[in-house]
Design a protein around this motif. Structure first.
Motif, mmCIF file in Angstrom:
data_model
loop_
_atom_site.group_PDB
_atom_site.id
_atom_site.type_symbol
_atom_site.label_atom_id
_atom_site.label_comp_id
_atom_site.label_asym_id
_atom_site.label_seq_id
_atom_site.Cartn_x
_atom_site.Cartn_y
_atom_site.Cartn_z
ATOM 1 N N MET A 113 1.012 -1.101 -0.060
ATOM 2 C CA MET A 113 -0.223 0.069 0.200
ATOM 3 C C MET A 113 0.860 1.331 0.118
ATOM 4 N N ASN A 114 0.788 2.389 -0.789
ATOM 5 C CA ASN A 114 1.245 3.468 -0.795
ATOM 6 C C ASN A 114 0.869 4.346 0.218
ATOM 7 N N LYS A 115 1.839 5.053 0.893
ATOM 8 C CA LYS A 115 1.521 5.964 2.119
ATOM 9 C C LYS A 115 1.668 7.241 1.513
ATOM 10 N N CYS A 116 0.816 8.260 1.770
ATOM 11 C CA CYS A 116 0.758 9.618 1.434
ATOM 12 C C CYS A 116 1.734 10.352 2.398
ATOM 13 N N LEU A 117 2.700 11.039 1.767
ATOM 14 C CA LEU A 117 3.979 11.769 2.370
ATOM 15 C C LEU A 117 4.172 13.358 2.130
ATOM 16 N N ARG A 118 4.032 14.087 3.025
ATOM 17 C CA ARG A 118 4.329 15.492 2.489
ATOM 18 C C ARG A 118 5.453 15.544 2.024
ATOM 19 N N PRO A 119 5.807 16.446 0.904
ATOM 20 C CA PRO A 119 7.018 16.324 0.457
ATOM 21 C C PRO A 119 8.028 17.047 1.337
ATOM 22 N N HIS A 120 7.680 17.930 2.069
ATOM 23 C CA HIS A 120 8.745 18.641 3.030
ATOM 24 C C HIS A 120 9.276 17.598 4.169
ATOM 25 N N HIS A 121 8.561 16.668 4.467
ATOM 26 C CA HIS A 121 8.984 15.546 5.425
ATOM 27 C C HIS A 121 10.200 14.722 4.894
ATOM 28 N N GLY A 122 10.218 14.777 3.582
ATOM 29 C CA GLY A 122 11.641 14.369 3.217
ATOM 30 C C GLY A 122 12.966 14.886 3.745
#
Length: 126
Positions: free
Chosen positions: A1-10
């Protein structure tokens, strides 16, 4: 399953050291990072919205960040610097690599999120 991630959390994930708003927040954030780093096949969908890391954040009010304007600016800047768009599906490992190469190693992290309240932690590691 793909997880949603805020880009800045990278960026946040690369400097995270267990400090945060509360024990609930730091425990959850640590588990999220470990889970993503452990599964080399893990894909994420980059979305400029609250994500799996935001669940226990005190700034998350009903699925909306109380600092939405600021974090949205961070998200857009990360996507732009990495050559990605909102909704991009990418392996977590590749995304973290892009953030490291295109933002951190390129010396533009402070330009993107230098006004973050946790900036001092990132500066200690650069």
């Amino acid at each position: 399953m793909n997880k949603c991630l805020r880009p800045h959390h990278g960026m946040c994930f690369q400097f995270y050291e267990g400090k945060g708003y509360s024990a609930d927040f730091t425990d959850h954030m640590g588990r999220v990072i470990k889970e993503l780093e452990t599964d080399s096949e893990q894909y994420v969908v980059l979305k400029a919205e609250t994500d799996i890391a935001c669940e226990n954040c005190p700034n998350n009010e009903g699925g909306v960040c109380t600092t939405q304007d600021k974090v949205l600016r961070y998200d857009k800047a990360v996507l732009r610097a990495c050559g990605l768009v909102d909704g991009s599906k990418i392996s977590f490992a590749k995304f973290i690599g892009l953030v490291k190469d295109k933002i951190i190693d390129a010396g533009i992290r402070g330009d993107i999120c230098g006004d973050c309240s946790w900036d001092y932690i990132c500066r200690e590691h650069i």
